[in-house]
Motif scaffolding. Sequence first.
Motif, mmCIF file in Angstrom:
data_model
loop_
_atom_site.group_PDB
_atom_site.id
_atom_site.type_symbol
_atom_site.label_atom_id
_atom_site.label_comp_id
_atom_site.label_asym_id
_atom_site.label_seq_id
_atom_site.Cartn_x
_atom_site.Cartn_y
_atom_site.Cartn_z
ATOM 1 N N LEU A 1 0.843 -1.188 0.000
ATOM 2 C CA LEU A 1 0.000 0.000 0.000
ATOM 3 C C LEU A 1 0.885 1.247 0.000
ATOM 4 O O LEU A 1 2.014 1.225 0.496
ATOM 5 N N PRO A 2 0.400 2.348 -0.563
ATOM 6 C CA PRO A 2 1.216 3.573 -0.591
ATOM 7 C C PRO A 2 1.481 4.088 0.815
ATOM 8 O O PRO A 2 0.667 3.933 1.730
ATOM 9 N N THR A 3 2.644 4.690 0.979
ATOM 10 C CA THR A 3 3.014 5.277 2.258
ATOM 11 C C THR A 3 2.402 6.672 2.362
ATOM 12 O O THR A 3 2.635 7.528 1.515
ATOM 13 N N LEU A 4 1.623 6.879 3.398
ATOM 14 C CA LEU A 4 0.966 8.170 3.599
ATOM 15 C C LEU A 4 1.730 8.966 4.649
ATOM 16 O O LEU A 4 1.983 8.477 5.750
ATOM 17 N N SER A 5 2.124 10.170 4.305
ATOM 18 C CA SER A 5 2.835 11.040 5.247
ATOM 19 C C SER A 5 2.390 12.479 5.017
ATOM 20 O O SER A 5 1.910 12.836 3.943
ATOM 21 N N LEU A 6 2.586 13.293 6.042
ATOM 22 C CA LEU A 6 2.195 14.693 5.937
ATOM 23 C C LEU A 6 3.127 15.475 5.016
ATOM 24 O O LEU A 6 2.711 16.443 4.388
ATOM 25 N N GLY A 7 4.373 15.035 4.911
ATOM 26 C CA GLY A 7 5.310 15.737 4.052
ATOM 27 C C GLY A 7 5.710 17.093 4.645
ATOM 28 O O GLY A 7 5.332 17.445 5.771
ATOM 29 N N PRO A 8 6.466 17.887 3.887
ATOM 30 C CA PRO A 8 6.987 19.163 4.401
ATOM 31 C C PRO A 8 6.085 20.356 4.124
ATOM 32 O O PRO A 8 6.528 21.498 4.245
ATOM 33 N N HIS A 9 4.836 20.123 3.738
ATOM 34 C CA HIS A 9 3.998 21.235 3.261
ATOM 35 C C HIS A 9 3.724 22.271 4.343
ATOM 36 O O HIS A 9 3.668 23.475 4.046
ATOM 37 N N LEU A 10 3.564 21.848 5.590
ATOM 38 C CA LEU A 10 3.277 22.814 6.646
ATOM 39 C C LEU A 10 4.484 23.719 6.884
ATOM 40 O O LEU A 10 4.328 24.943 7.044
ATOM 41 N N SER A 11 5.689 23.147 6.896
ATOM 42 C CA SER A 11 6.882 23.982 7.075
ATOM 43 C C SER A 11 7.066 24.919 5.890
ATOM 44 O O SER A 11 7.483 26.073 6.060
ATOM 45 N N TYR A 12 6.760 24.443 4.678
ATOM 46 C CA TYR A 12 6.833 25.327 3.515
ATOM 47 C C TYR A 12 5.848 26.484 3.642
ATOM 48 O O TYR A 12 6.165 27.625 3.256
ATOM 49 N N ALA A 13 4.664 26.201 4.156
ATOM 50 C CA ALA A 13 3.672 27.268 4.326
ATOM 51 C C ALA A 13 4.196 28.349 5.278
ATOM 52 O O ALA A 13 4.097 29.550 4.988
ATOM 53 N N TRP A 14 4.774 27.925 6.406
ATOM 54 C CA TRP A 14 5.305 28.908 7.354
ATOM 55 C C TRP A 14 6.462 29.692 6.744
ATOM 56 O O TRP A 14 6.629 30.890 7.031
ATOM 57 N N GLN A 15 7.276 29.045 5.920
ATOM 58 C CA GLN A 15 8.369 29.757 5.267
ATOM 59 C C GLN A 15 7.846 30.845 4.335
ATOM 60 O O GLN A 15 8.372 31.968 4.326
ATOM 61 N N TRP A 16 6.815 30.531 3.555
ATOM 62 C CA TRP A 16 6.249 31.542 2.661
ATOM 63 C C TRP A 16 5.663 32.706 3.440
ATOM 64 O O TRP A 16 5.810 33.876 3.060
ATOM 65 N N TRP A 17 4.983 32.401 4.549
ATOM 66 C CA TRP A 17 4.400 33.479 5.347
ATOM 67 C C TRP A 17 5.489 34.307 6.028
ATOM 68 O O TRP A 17 5.312 35.514 6.227
ATOM 69 N N ALA A 18 6.605 33.686 6.395
ATOM 70 C CA ALA A 18 7.723 34.449 6.949
ATOM 71 C C ALA A 18 8.300 35.384 5.890
ATOM 72 O O ALA A 18 8.640 36.538 6.192
ATOM 73 N N PHE A 19 8.407 34.897 4.653
ATOM 74 C CA PHE A 19 8.860 35.773 3.568
ATOM 75 C C PHE A 19 7.920 36.961 3.406
ATOM 76 O O PHE A 19 8.370 38.098 3.156
ATOM 77 N N ALA A 20 6.620 36.710 3.511
ATOM 78 C CA ALA A 20 5.642 37.795 3.378
ATOM 79 C C ALA A 20 5.848 38.864 4.447
ATOM 80 O O ALA A 20 5.678 40.062 4.186
#
Length: 297
Positions: free
Chosen positions: A227-246
């Motif tokens: 079965l495929p491996t399900l993980s949250l991935g780095p998307h939440l940290s990427y979101a915070w990085q973009w908002w920090a840039f903003a």
Amino acid sequence: MDSPGSRASRALAVAREIGWLRLLVTALVVAALVTLCVIAGRWQYGRHVTRADAIAEFESNHTAPVAAVEDVAPASGVPSWDTPDAGAGLPADAEWRTVTVTGTIDPDSIVELRNRAVDSAAALQYLAWVDLADGGSVLVNLGWAPASLADETAPALASALPSGQVAFEGTLREFEADDGRRDDGATRIVPAQVRVPSGAIVPGYVVATADCATLCRDDGPLGEVPLPTLSLGPHLSYAWQWWAFAALVPVGAVLLTRRDLELKRSPGGPAPSPRVETKPSRRRARALSDEEIEDAL
């Protein structure tokens, strides 16, 4: 204390010194960059939420009691090549359910599923229809074999395929989106890319687990499809990085504007300090005379 009027007049004077056009361009650039960063952060956060919901659904449904596939997702619809999804999708809370499949494997319906690596190895997966006791059919992913052994796997699978009724467990999944391919084999797990049975079908496919109807045993021709491996991935940290840039964009714009204003007030920069030449502190040493050398000895 300075009055508000004096502060406002000084700010107005500074703005005039910088230049209204420069301020307008800077404000527009800052607004555009902040907007892009916020949108990118929201997009990454949306991907995080989607993955979190998928993991929650998997954990909830996969641990539900085992039931027959026809009870979880009754066969329905009139499939055809022109209806890739073959009718309605799976009922709510049906995906990732562990189900039992009891029926007869149709040997003429076996199709090779291409372009699906297993454990980073080139592989072929094998799909087949299983005719259920209630008259419906369910598409089953029986297992996989290395692509390099395709010529050996086909006859071994044909000879090992059970001829009578079989019963096995599997994980129920939704049909994949059709990519429009209509050549030999399949590239998506969807009824439009396999020989569709004449009767009703289960609106989803089953990934066979355990021994895969005896085909995934130690001496069997196939291996169990993980079965495929399900993980949250780095998307939440990427979101915070973009908002920090903003948040940093306006700060950077202010610092750059202040630097340009200082350069405008003093175009040549600070005056270099005068170079002070120092004279030798000591005179050249005088050579010793012969008498002084003899006295020293």
